[in-house]
Design an enzyme around this catalytic site. Structure first.
Site, PDB file in Angstrom:
ATOM      1  N   LYS A 185      10.293 -70.288 -54.558  1.00  0.00           N
ATOM      2  CA  LYS A 185      10.582 -71.721 -54.729  1.00  0.00           C
ATOM      3  C   LYS A 185      12.050 -72.029 -54.500  1.00  0.00           C
ATOM      4  CE  LYS A 185      11.248 -73.774 -59.089  1.00  0.00           C
ATOM      5  NZ  LYS A 185      12.506 -74.481 -59.082  1.00  0.00           N
ATOM      6  N   ASN A 186      12.919 -71.242 -55.152  1.00  0.00           N
ATOM      7  CA  ASN A 186      14.341 -71.603 -55.115  1.00  0.00           C
ATOM      8  C   ASN A 186      15.024 -71.228 -53.802  1.00  0.00           C
ATOM      9  OD1 ASN A 186      14.071 -72.833 -57.548  1.00  0.00           O
ATOM     10  ND2 ASN A 186      14.923 -71.145 -58.752  1.00  0.00           N
ATOM     11  N   ASP A 218      15.522 -67.785 -65.570  1.00  0.00           N
ATOM     12  CA  ASP A 218      14.177 -68.281 -65.255  1.00  0.00           C
ATOM     13  C   ASP A 218      13.081 -67.354 -65.780  1.00  0.00           C
ATOM     14  OD1 ASP A 218      15.364 -70.407 -64.047  1.00  0.00           O
ATOM     15  OD2 ASP A 218      15.078 -69.689 -61.999  1.00  0.00           O
ATOM     16  N   ARG A 223       4.834 -77.186 -60.240  1.00  0.00           N
ATOM     17  CA  ARG A 223       6.082 -77.339 -59.468  1.00  0.00           C
ATOM     18  C   ARG A 223       6.510 -76.020 -58.848  1.00  0.00           C
ATOM     19  NH1 ARG A 223      10.808 -78.991 -62.696  1.00  0.00           N
ATOM     20  NH2 ARG A 223      11.617 -78.242 -60.753  1.00  0.00           N
ATOM     21  N   ARG A 282      22.909 -80.857 -67.372  1.00  0.00           N
ATOM     22  CA  ARG A 282      22.977 -80.087 -66.118  1.00  0.00           C
ATOM     23  C   ARG A 282      23.901 -80.828 -65.154  1.00  0.00           C
ATOM     24  NH1 ARG A 282      17.064 -78.183 -64.245  1.00  0.00           N
ATOM     25  NH2 ARG A 282      18.268 -76.728 -62.968  1.00  0.00           N
ATOM     26  N   PRO A 283      25.219 -80.666 -65.335  1.00  0.00           N
ATOM     27  CA  PRO A 283      26.152 -81.427 -64.514  1.00  0.00           C
ATOM     28  C   PRO A 283      26.160 -80.947 -63.063  1.00  0.00           C
ATOM     29  CG  PRO A 283      27.337 -79.870 -65.912  1.00  0.00           C
ATOM     30  CD  PRO A 283      25.892 -79.745 -66.256  1.00  0.00           C
TER      31      PRO A 283
HETATM   32  N1  EPU Z   1      26.816 -76.088 -63.831  1.00  0.00           N
HETATM   33  C1  EPU Z   1      27.912 -76.868 -64.056  1.00  0.00           C
HETATM   34  N2  EPU Z   1      28.345 -77.683 -63.052  1.00  0.00           N
HETATM   35  C2  EPU Z   1      27.738 -77.744 -61.840  1.00  0.00           C
HETATM   36  C3  EPU Z   1      26.620 -76.933 -61.615  1.00  0.00           C
HETATM   37  C4  EPU Z   1      26.157 -76.117 -62.631  1.00  0.00           C
HETATM   38  O1  EPU Z   1      28.497 -76.842 -65.136  1.00  0.00           O
HETATM   39  O2  EPU Z   1      28.192 -78.504 -60.972  1.00  0.00           O
HETATM   40  C5  EPU Z   1      26.330 -75.199 -64.899  1.00  0.00           C
HETATM   41  C6  EPU Z   1      24.920 -75.527 -65.360  1.00  0.00           C
HETATM   42  O3  EPU Z   1      24.899 -76.546 -66.316  1.00  0.00           O
HETATM   43  C7  EPU Z   1      24.428 -74.201 -65.871  1.00  0.00           C
HETATM   44  C8  EPU Z   1      25.123 -73.197 -64.944  1.00  0.00           C
HETATM   45  O4  EPU Z   1      26.224 -73.885 -64.375  1.00  0.00           O
HETATM   46  O5  EPU Z   1      24.894 -74.012 -67.182  1.00  0.00           O
HETATM   47  C9  EPU Z   1      24.262 -72.648 -63.838  1.00  0.00           C
HETATM   48  O6  EPU Z   1      23.638 -73.713 -63.107  1.00  0.00           O
HETATM   49  P1  EPU Z   1      23.193 -73.563 -61.598  1.00  0.00           P
HETATM   50  O7  EPU Z   1      23.928 -74.557 -60.797  1.00  0.00           O
HETATM   51  O8  EPU Z   1      23.278 -72.125 -61.220  1.00  0.00           O
HETATM   52  O9  EPU Z   1      21.668 -73.970 -61.682  1.00  0.00           O
HETATM   53  P2  EPU Z   1      20.881 -75.028 -60.820  1.00  0.00           P
HETATM   54  O10 EPU Z   1      21.339 -74.998 -59.406  1.00  0.00           O
HETATM   55  O11 EPU Z   1      20.840 -76.320 -61.539  1.00  0.00           O
HETATM   56  C10 EPU Z   1      19.082 -73.327 -60.040  1.00  0.00           C
HETATM   57  C11 EPU Z   1      17.608 -73.279 -60.030  1.00  0.00           C
HETATM   58  C12 EPU Z   1      17.104 -73.056 -61.438  1.00  0.00           C
HETATM   59  C13 EPU Z   1      17.702 -71.784 -61.992  1.00  0.00           C
HETATM   60  C14 EPU Z   1      19.224 -71.799 -61.870  1.00  0.00           C
HETATM   61  C15 EPU Z   1      19.901 -70.497 -62.275  1.00  0.00           C
HETATM   62  C16 EPU Z   1      16.950 -74.728 -58.221  1.00  0.00           C
HETATM   63  C17 EPU Z   1      16.448 -76.040 -57.801  1.00  0.00           C
HETATM   64  N3  EPU Z   1      17.101 -74.539 -59.528  1.00  0.00           N
HETATM   65  O12 EPU Z   1      19.440 -74.412 -60.870  1.00  0.00           O
HETATM   66  O13 EPU Z   1      15.714 -72.905 -61.327  1.00  0.00           O
HETATM   67  O14 EPU Z   1      17.372 -71.661 -63.340  1.00  0.00           O
HETATM   68  O15 EPU Z   1      19.602 -72.083 -60.505  1.00  0.00           O
HETATM   69  O16 EPU Z   1      19.407 -69.432 -61.521  1.00  0.00           O
HETATM   70  O17 EPU Z   1      17.176 -73.852 -57.412  1.00  0.00           O
HETATM   71  C18 EPU Z   1      13.548 -72.737 -62.208  1.00  0.00           C
HETATM   72  O18 EPU Z   1      13.197 -72.278 -61.109  1.00  0.00           O
HETATM   73  O19 EPU Z   1      12.813 -72.745 -63.232  1.00  0.00           O
HETATM   74  C19 EPU Z   1      14.880 -73.293 -62.323  1.00  0.00           C
HETATM   75  C20 EPU Z   1      15.222 -74.053 -63.325  1.00  0.00           C
END
Ligand code: EPU
Length: 428
Positions: free
Chosen positions: A22-23, A305, A397, A122-123
């Protein structure tokens, strides 16, 4: 309303075939917008986040053709920017990749703020910091991200936190920027590497993906390609936990065992037998599960995850285990649901203290997010008797035909449609 109903207590036996990740699928599909050509993407999982991504691209003018159940052709030449429907974008976290893709292609992006699972704040400040470093002006107003640049130019970007989404978004935006971009403190997840491999197959020049420094030399033009998505490590890890939780034995096919190392290591520490083959893995429950401590971390650490799925397994392991969440603020919303099934868990800040070793009992529960939902399935499979799970749209999803795959390995599980009571009222 749809529900999943499980008559649990049966060990799983047989072979499960893992689908595409998925990701990786969501960013690769949305990044085809940048390519401005025809791409064929293979090993696409049949999940709602993928259909939503394809619906968004179609609404933007892309021509989409399914060439088989798991193969899609996307021709993004007719697409126009700024047309992604707000009501679709807000249903999915990964829709923020449209910002990188639109900026990269048109130097202008206008995209609704993303939705997705709720695990606290989730910023996207790191994404925005990256776009600004590439020369874009970014405003967030009225529920939309509005970003524009004369032309994106390569820059050096240091992420304050390791972010999968931020790393991927900047790779997409920078692929056609003028000059070289360097991302430091980049995420190293296999799906980051997969996106880089896909873009490189289209003519991009990205090196270092899989390490914490990624270099992107911008190119003027990208070309269509045919690309197969990697297997889903979290889907594989989920079936690994299901095998152990039901005291069963599964042959999990179409995996990259290297991606599963942190999960395999913890399961082995718990006393589960894990045998790695070239592109499959065998998981067998061999005796009483042992307690362990786990902390989730960015890759190659234990994945966030997998927090809820391993949480269920720790409920079945004798003794007290500590499960610490190291990525998101609040990934323990599943705990309240699991308590309905008799779990003994106390959450203290970022750590769940789990007193395991008792059987779980069946109960009506809810999927509160994607991985929390699948954890309820694992708990239901382990608990003898009837468990009903509501809000299963979360599970759909990210899990391709989970009911069919589990039935094929001996689970008594079905999806049912419960008519909305208001329909009866209207009929009477
Ligand atoms: N964060 C910030 N600022 C940002 C981006 C992230 O502070 O601009 C923080 C987040 O709040 C979190 C950490 O950094 O505490 C990591 O967030 P990350 O950006 O890595 O996560 P994401 O891109 O929102 C993706 C996956 C998630 C998965 C995470 C971590 C997608 C669409 N989502 O989320 O997938 O948990 O990476 O591997 O790819 C899932 O598949 O169940 C899922 C939630």
């Amino acid at each position: 309303m749809e529900k999943i109903i499980i008559n649990g207590g049966r060990p799983l036996h047989g072979t499960v075939e893992v689908s595409g990740a998925k990701n990786a699928a969501v960013p690769i599909i949305l990044a085809t917008l940048l390519i401005d050509d025809k791409c064929v993407i293979e090993n696409v999982p049949g999940i709602s986040d993928v259909s939503l991504s394809l619906d968004i691209l179609a609404a933007m003018g892309c021509r989409i053709r399914m060439l088989g159940r798991n193969t899609v052709e996307i021709d993004s030449r007719p697409a126009r920017g700024g047309l992604s429907p707000y009501e679709l974008v807000r249903q999915m976290r990964g829709s923020y990749y449209l910002v990188g893709a639109e900026l990269g292609r048109w130097s202008r992006a206008y995209v609704g703020l993303p939705g997705g699972c709720n695990f606290g704040v989730r910023p996207i400040d790191q994404h925005i910091k990256g776009f600004k470093a590439l020369g874009a002006e970014v405003r967030v107003e009225g529920g939309y991200i509005d970003a524009r640049a004369e032309r994106l130019s390569g820059a050096s970007i240091y992420f304050d936190t390791v972010t999968v989404g931020g790393t991927i978004n900047i790779m997409i935006a920078a692929a056609k920027a003028k000059g070289t971009t360097v991302i430091e403190n980049a995420a190293r997840e296999p799906h980051v590497v997969d996106l880089a491999n896909f873009l490189n197959s289209c003519g991009a020049k990205i090196s270092g993906a899989g390490t914490d420094v990624i270099k992107i030399r911008g190119v003027d033009k990208l070309y269509g390609s045919t690309y197969a998505i990697i297997p889903d490590m979290i889907e594989a890890g989920t079936y690994m936990c299901a095998a152990a939780a039901t005291r069963g034995c599964l042959h999990i096919a179409n995996v990259i065992p290297k991606h599963l190392e942190s999960i395999s290591a913890k399961l082995e520490e718990m006393g589960v037998e894990v045998i790695e083959n070239d592109d499959s893995i065998d998981v067998r429950h061999t005796g009483e599960l042992r307690r362990v401590n786990i902390k989730t971390l960015p890759y190659p650490g234990f994945p966030t995850d997998m927090n809820p799925q391993i949480g269920v397994l720790l409920c079945l392991a004798k003794g007290v285990s500590c499960l610490t969440e190291g990525v998101f603020d609040n990934r323990f919303r599943y705990v309240e649901e699991l308590k309905r099934m008799g779990a003994n868990i106390n959450v203290d800040g970022a750590t769940a203290i789990i007193e395991g070793g008792h059987e779980l009992s069946p109960a009506p529960v809810k999927a509160v997010d994607l991985r929390a939902g699948v954890a309820m399935i694992i708990a239901g499979l382990a608990a003898s008797g009837r468990t009903e799970i509501e809000d299963i749209h979360y599970i759909e999803r990210g899990y391709d035909d989970i009911v069919g795959k589990l039935r094929a390995v001996g689970a008594d599980i079905k999806k049912v449609i419960i008519p909305d009571p208001s329909v009866f009222e209207k009929a009477n």
